[in-house]
Design a protein around this motif. Structure first.
Motif, PDB file in Angstrom:
ATOM      1  N   ALA A   8       0.830  -1.204   0.000  1.00 16.35           N
ATOM      2  CA  ALA A   8       0.000   0.000   0.000  1.00 16.35           C
ATOM      3  C   ALA A   8       0.864   1.254   0.000  1.00 16.35           C
ATOM      4  O   ALA A   8       0.561   2.240  -0.681  1.00 16.35           O
ATOM      5  CB  ALA A   8      -0.923  -0.011   1.221  1.00 16.35           C
ATOM      6  N   ARG A  45       2.254   1.777  -3.419  1.00 10.61           N
ATOM      7  CA  ARG A  45       1.232   2.274  -4.358  1.00 10.61           C
ATOM      8  C   ARG A  45       0.968   3.763  -4.145  1.00 10.61           C
ATOM      9  O   ARG A  45       0.813   4.514  -5.110  1.00 10.61           O
ATOM     10  CB  ARG A  45      -0.055   1.467  -4.168  1.00 10.61           C
ATOM     11  CG  ARG A  45      -1.113   1.774  -5.234  1.00 10.61           C
ATOM     12  CD  ARG A  45      -2.354   0.937  -5.025  1.00 10.61           C
ATOM     13  NE  ARG A  45      -3.295   1.131  -6.116  1.00 10.61           N
ATOM     14  CZ  ARG A  45      -3.286   0.420  -7.233  1.00 10.61           C
ATOM     15  NH1 ARG A  45      -2.396  -0.526  -7.405  1.00 10.61           N
ATOM     16  NH2 ARG A  45      -4.169   0.647  -8.187  1.00 10.61           N
ATOM     17  N   ARG A  46       0.916   4.175  -2.876  1.00 13.24           N
ATOM     18  CA  ARG A  46       0.714   5.605  -2.598  1.00 13.24           C
ATOM     19  C   ARG A  46       1.876   6.433  -3.150  1.00 13.24           C
ATOM     20  O   ARG A  46       1.671   7.536  -3.672  1.00 13.24           O
ATOM     21  CB  ARG A  46       0.563   5.825  -1.097  1.00 13.24           C
ATOM     22  CG  ARG A  46      -0.780   5.386  -0.536  1.00 13.24           C
ATOM     23  CD  ARG A  46      -0.985   5.913   0.877  1.00 13.24           C
ATOM     24  NE  ARG A  46      -0.014   5.346   1.811  1.00 13.24           N
ATOM     25  CZ  ARG A  46      -0.227   4.247   2.504  1.00 13.24           C
ATOM     26  NH1 ARG A  46      -1.368   3.593   2.374  1.00 13.24           N
ATOM     27  NH2 ARG A  46       0.686   3.790   3.349  1.00 13.24           N
ATOM     28  N   ASP A  91       1.354   6.725  -6.870  1.00 12.46           N
ATOM     29  CA  ASP A  91       0.280   7.654  -7.173  1.00 12.46           C
ATOM     30  C   ASP A  91       0.726   9.104  -6.971  1.00 12.46           C
ATOM     31  O   ASP A  91       0.388   9.989  -7.770  1.00 12.46           O
ATOM     32  CB  ASP A  91      -0.935   7.361  -6.289  1.00 12.46           C
ATOM     33  CG  ASP A  91      -1.600   6.037  -6.646  1.00 12.46           C
ATOM     34  OD1 ASP A  91      -1.273   5.488  -7.712  1.00 12.46           O
ATOM     35  OD2 ASP A  91      -2.440   5.561  -5.851  1.00 12.46           O
ATOM     36  N   ALA A 144      -4.997  -2.107   5.263  1.00 18.91           N
ATOM     37  CA  ALA A 144      -3.954  -2.210   4.242  1.00 18.91           C
ATOM     38  C   ALA A 144      -4.321  -3.209   3.149  1.00 18.91           C
ATOM     39  O   ALA A 144      -3.885  -3.067   1.999  1.00 18.91           O
ATOM     40  CB  ALA A 144      -2.633  -2.610   4.890  1.00 18.91           C
ATOM     41  N   SER A 153      -5.840  -2.201  -0.502  1.00 19.29           N
ATOM     42  CA  SER A 153      -5.087  -1.672  -1.637  1.00 19.29           C
ATOM     43  C   SER A 153      -5.207  -2.596  -2.849  1.00 19.29           C
ATOM     44  O   SER A 153      -4.997  -2.175  -3.985  1.00 19.29           O
ATOM     45  CB  SER A 153      -3.615  -1.508  -1.255  1.00 19.29           C
ATOM     46  OG  SER A 153      -3.035  -2.761  -0.923  1.00 19.29           O
ATOM     47  N   GLU A 154      -5.560  -3.864  -2.593  1.00 20.80           N
ATOM     48  CA  GLU A 154      -5.730  -4.812  -3.691  1.00 20.80           C
ATOM     49  C   GLU A 154      -7.077  -4.661  -4.391  1.00 20.80           C
ATOM     50  O   GLU A 154      -7.332  -5.327  -5.395  1.00 20.80           O
ATOM     51  CB  GLU A 154      -5.594  -6.245  -3.160  1.00 20.80           C
ATOM     52  CG  GLU A 154      -4.254  -6.551  -2.497  1.00 20.80           C
ATOM     53  CD  GLU A 154      -3.105  -6.460  -3.476  1.00 20.80           C
ATOM     54  OE1 GLU A 154      -3.302  -6.823  -4.651  1.00 20.80           O
ATOM     55  OE2 GLU A 154      -2.016  -6.015  -3.067  1.00 20.80           O
ATOM     56  N   ASP A 203      -8.517  -1.542  -5.308  1.00 26.46           N
ATOM     57  CA  ASP A 203      -8.711  -0.200  -5.858  1.00 26.46           C
ATOM     58  C   ASP A 203      -9.493  -0.227  -7.168  1.00 26.46           C
ATOM     59  O   ASP A 203     -10.138   0.758  -7.541  1.00 26.46           O
ATOM     60  CB  ASP A 203      -7.360   0.485  -6.077  1.00 26.46           C
ATOM     61  CG  ASP A 203      -6.760   0.984  -4.763  1.00 26.46           C
ATOM     62  OD1 ASP A 203      -7.467   0.969  -3.743  1.00 26.46           O
ATOM     63  OD2 ASP A 203      -5.576   1.380  -4.767  1.00 26.46           O
TER      64      ASP A 203
END
Length: 301
Positions: free
Chosen positions: A171, A174-175, A178, A286, A289-290, A292
């Motif tokens: 997660a 990924r943030r 992004d 957490a 996040s899979e 989204d």
């Protein structure tokens, strides 16, 4: 190997038979020479595992085994290192039951050295990047003797620690991606000419929020989802959406119902409502996040 035990109490075998003194080795069961040189058979710990080959003298294996076992029990051990004889004294005249004993790999104590967070350590005690372990492959958790039932506890405890750690790292990564994508999209060199408002169709304006792809691009502001809209899309039936509110966001888990390891009911029961409390009993934020790709928007307060 074979295990030989006396017939259980209460059987047809007479229980009134006298038993010899367990403290003294019994005499050989027959007058035949019990050793190759014609002498007396060895006793105590030296009792042979197999009867000696005496020319012209038939050997009663059951009597030999009983006599050798009683002798070893009286001596406190046999040639194999056995020191416990729960069925001694074993009578050759008793009815015996024999069963084959085979080794079974029930549990391994492992041996991989690892840290408290599941990271595998090298021989020098340094962390090996990206490598984690949990369960039977690891060593040191149980000491020299594992308590019965603790293997499952070991798997769930350290498996959860490693799983939560990796989910949180994913997660965070990924943030970071992004944020980098948003920064790149807002840079003057990458600025795009905005299309006139009249170009955007009503359908596009009302489109659900979608997470940016790994290829880049700025994420749009999640659209607001009211409690009434959430409830209207929580049927979770065949071909129906299955919206669930979690941590202030709304997800459509319709495509995940049949894949959920615990079954679809635990998700469908939360359909159309805020299921954060129930979700937290087993999972953590957490993990989302899979999902989204099935995020609908943010839940209005």
């Amino acid at each position: 190997a074979f295990a030989v035990v006396p017939r259980p109490m209460g059987s047809s075998q007479s229980q009134s038979q006298s038993k010899p003194d367990a403290g003294a080795a019994a005499a050989p069961p027959s007058a035949c020479p019990m050793s190759a040189d014609g002498g007396a058979a060895p006793s105590g710990r030296a009792a042979a595992a197999e009867p000696p080959k005496a020319s012209g003298c038939p050997v009663d294996h059951s009597k030999w085994s009983a006599w050798a076992g009683r002798s070893a029990a009286a001596a406190g051990g046999d040639v194999f290192g056995k020191t416990v004889f729960p069925h001694a004294p074993l009578l050759a005249s008793a009815e015996l039951w024999a069963g084959r004993i085979v080794p079974v790999l029930h549990y391994t104590m492992g041996g991989i050295t690892f840290a408290a967070d599941g990271a595998v350590l090298s021989a020098s005690g340094e962390r090996i990047g990206g490598l984690h372990a949990a369960g039977e492959v690891t060593g040191g958790v149980h000491g020299n003797n594992r308590l019965g039932g603790n293997s499952l506890l070991e798997c769930t405890v350290f498996g959860s620690i490693v799983g939560n750690k990796l989910a949180a790292k994913a997660a965070e990564a990924r943030r970071a991606r992004d944020a980098a994508s948003t920064a790149a999209a807002s840079a003057p060199a990458a600025a795009a000419v905005a299309a006139p408002a009249s170009v955007a169709s009503p359908a596009a304006a009302a489109a659900d929020f979608a997470a940016p792809s790994d290829g880049g691009g700025a994420a749009s502001e999640p659209r607001a989802v009211s409690a009434s809209e959430l409830k209207a899309h929580g049927g979770c039936g065949e071909g129906e959406p299955c919206w669930v509110g979690l941590y202030g966001r709304v997800y459509d888990f319709a495509s995940f119902l049949d894949e959920h390891p615990a079954g679809p009911t635990s998700i469908s029961d939360l359909g159309g409502a805020d299921g954060t409390v129930a979700f937290e009993h087993i999972h953590n934020e957490a993990m989302l996040s899979e999902f989204d790709d099935v995020l609908i928007g943010r839940l209005e307060a």
